[in-house]
Structure formats: C-alpha cells, structure tokens
Design a protein around this motif. Structure first.
Motif, PDB file in Angstrom:
ATOM      1  N   ILE A   1      -6.006  -3.509 -12.238  1.00 43.60           N
ATOM      2  CA  ILE A   1      -7.089  -2.809 -12.933  1.00 43.60           C
ATOM      3  C   ILE A   1      -7.008  -3.138 -14.425  1.00 43.60           C
ATOM      4  O   ILE A   1      -5.959  -2.973 -15.042  1.00 43.60           O
TER       5      ILE A   1
ATOM      6  N   CYS B   1      -4.597   4.020 -14.943  1.00 42.37           N
ATOM      7  CA  CYS B   1      -5.360   3.998 -13.694  1.00 42.37           C
ATOM      8  C   CYS B   1      -4.548   3.377 -12.555  1.00 42.37           C
ATOM      9  O   CYS B   1      -3.810   2.419 -12.764  1.00 42.37           O
ATOM     10  N   THR B   2      -4.731   3.939 -11.339  1.00 38.69           N
ATOM     11  CA  THR B   2      -4.116   3.397 -10.130  1.00 38.69           C
ATOM     12  C   THR B   2      -5.117   3.506  -8.976  1.00 38.69           C
ATOM     13  O   THR B   2      -6.199   4.065  -9.133  1.00 38.69           O
ATOM     14  N   ARG B   3      -4.726   3.006  -7.820  1.00 44.67           N
ATOM     15  CA  ARG B   3      -5.461   3.170  -6.560  1.00 44.67           C
ATOM     16  C   ARG B   3      -4.443   3.401  -5.467  1.00 44.67           C
ATOM     17  O   ARG B   3      -3.263   3.128  -5.646  1.00 44.67           O
ATOM     18  N   ASN B   4      -4.909   3.836  -4.304  1.00 46.66           N
ATOM     19  CA  ASN B   4      -4.010   4.056  -3.169  1.00 46.66           C
ATOM     20  C   ASN B   4      -3.640   2.778  -2.441  1.00 46.66           C
ATOM     21  O   ASN B   4      -2.761   2.782  -1.601  1.00 46.66           O
ATOM     22  N   LYS B   5      -4.336   1.682  -2.728  1.00 45.22           N
ATOM     23  CA  LYS B   5      -4.009   0.400  -2.109  1.00 45.22           C
ATOM     24  C   LYS B   5      -3.725  -0.617  -3.207  1.00 45.22           C
ATOM     25  O   LYS B   5      -3.851  -0.310  -4.391  1.00 45.22           O
TER      26      LYS B   5
ATOM     27  N   TYR C   1     -11.164   5.175  -9.896  1.00 47.50           N
ATOM     28  CA  TYR C   1      -9.723   5.033  -9.740  1.00 47.50           C
ATOM     29  C   TYR C   1      -9.044   6.399  -9.851  1.00 47.50           C
ATOM     30  O   TYR C   1      -9.655   7.379 -10.262  1.00 47.50           O
ATOM     31  N   ASP C   2      -7.767   6.438  -9.510  1.00 49.68           N
ATOM     32  CA  ASP C   2      -6.940   7.623  -9.712  1.00 49.68           C
ATOM     33  C   ASP C   2      -6.282   7.524 -11.078  1.00 49.68           C
ATOM     34  O   ASP C   2      -6.209   6.443 -11.672  1.00 49.68           O
TER      35      ASP C   2
ATOM     36  N   PHE D   1      -3.671  -3.129  -6.130  1.00 45.09           N
ATOM     37  CA  PHE D   1      -4.667  -3.170  -7.198  1.00 45.09           C
ATOM     38  C   PHE D   1      -4.195  -3.957  -8.413  1.00 45.09           C
ATOM     39  O   PHE D   1      -3.005  -4.108  -8.655  1.00 45.09           O
TER      40      PHE D   1
ATOM     41  N   SER E   1       0.825  -1.190   0.000  1.00 45.01           N
ATOM     42  CA  SER E   1       0.000   0.000   0.000  1.00 45.01           C
ATOM     43  C   SER E   1       0.862   1.244   0.000  1.00 45.01           C
ATOM     44  O   SER E   1       1.960   1.244   0.530  1.00 45.01           O
TER      45      SER E   1
ATOM     46  N   CYS F   1     -10.656   6.410 -15.960  1.00 42.42           N
ATOM     47  CA  CYS F   1     -10.182   6.049 -14.608  1.00 42.42           C
ATOM     48  C   CYS F   1     -11.041   6.681 -13.520  1.00 42.42           C
ATOM     49  O   CYS F   1     -11.526   5.985 -12.621  1.00 42.42           O
TER      50      CYS F   1
END
Length: 151
Positions: free
Chosen positions: A109, A101-105, A120-121, A107, A2, A115
C-alpha cells in the motif's frame, strides 16, 4: 501471506532485540532487513517505511516459531522501519504508536493517510531505528510487560 484471524487484545507486546550487521565479519556482506521470531508461535508481519516515493506498507510475511525471514533484500533505503506483527497461535500482537494502513491479505500500500476511506485497515506499528546501517535484523520475543520506552 495471509492473516488467519483477527488479533485478540494485546497479549504479547514488543520486547525486541535489535542487532546490526557486524562490520568486522570476514564473510561477504549481505544487506537486508531481516526478522527473527524467537517466540513459540507462528507470527504474521507487516512493515512500513518511507522511500523516495513516500510511505509504503507491505505484508504479510508468515514466520514460524524460532525462525528468521528476509523482509527486504538489498541495502536499506531508510533509517527507520515500522513493524506490526500478529501472533497467530496465541492471539495478541506487537504494535506501536505509528498508525499505518494494512489489509487482511497480502498487500503493498502506497501512502499512510485516509486508510479507512481508501478501503484499508489501520494498525499501530512500532519504530525500529537501524542507525543508518546497510542491513539490520529485528528480533521478536515473548513478553508479559509493555513496549519499551521510546527515546
């Protein structure tokens, strides 16, 4: 895996040394995508790639200072891989022009479109050309300059 904090404005940019597998090595061949962090900070790494099912982004691998980690095991499925890395200790990031696309934890995707609409970020990734090698190592280094010019 994370991310501990949001990255600060870019303090560290890409100065990557890219090393392919040696074809003349007498030892058994391992086909992997590896990342070596030569900086003095802990980093979080996300990757993107296109395979037979389309685009995928995955993260986060946490890599300690002056350490290496295998990101993908087996023969590489693509020529181009994309990397986004965050410096956890000093802030900053290694980024590029390819938005994925990303996430804070942790992932995985599928797809790189819409996104934000999908929850998503969005993050910039730099491109790595493996030259169609079966294995490849990407080296993250500290720098005070900017990302190298793209061919």
């Amino acid at each position: 895996m994370s991310r501990h904090q949001s990255p600060l404005p870019r303090l560290a940019l890409l100065a990557a040394g890219l090393f392919g597998a040696s074809l003349l090595d007498a030892s058994p061949a391992f086909a992997d995508l590896r990342m070596c962090n030569t900086s003095g900070s802990r980093v979080g790494v996300a990757i993107g790639y296109r395979d037979a099912q389309g685009w995928t982004t995955e993260g986060w691998w946490n890599i300690g200072p002056r350490a290496c980690e295998t990101l993908l095991r087996g023969t590489l499925a693509a020529r181009f891989y994309y990397v986004h890395a965050v410096d956890y200790d000093r802030g900053g990031e290694w980024t590029g022009k390819s938005v994925m696309c990303t996430r804070n934890k942790e992932f995985t995707i599928r797809g790189i479109e819409d996104c934000l609409a999908r929850g998503y970020d969005r993050a910039g990734f730099f491109e790595v050309d493996t030259g169609e090698q079966k294995s490849w190592t990407i080296q993250l280094t500290d720098t005070t300059g900017s990302a190298p010019a793209r061919p």
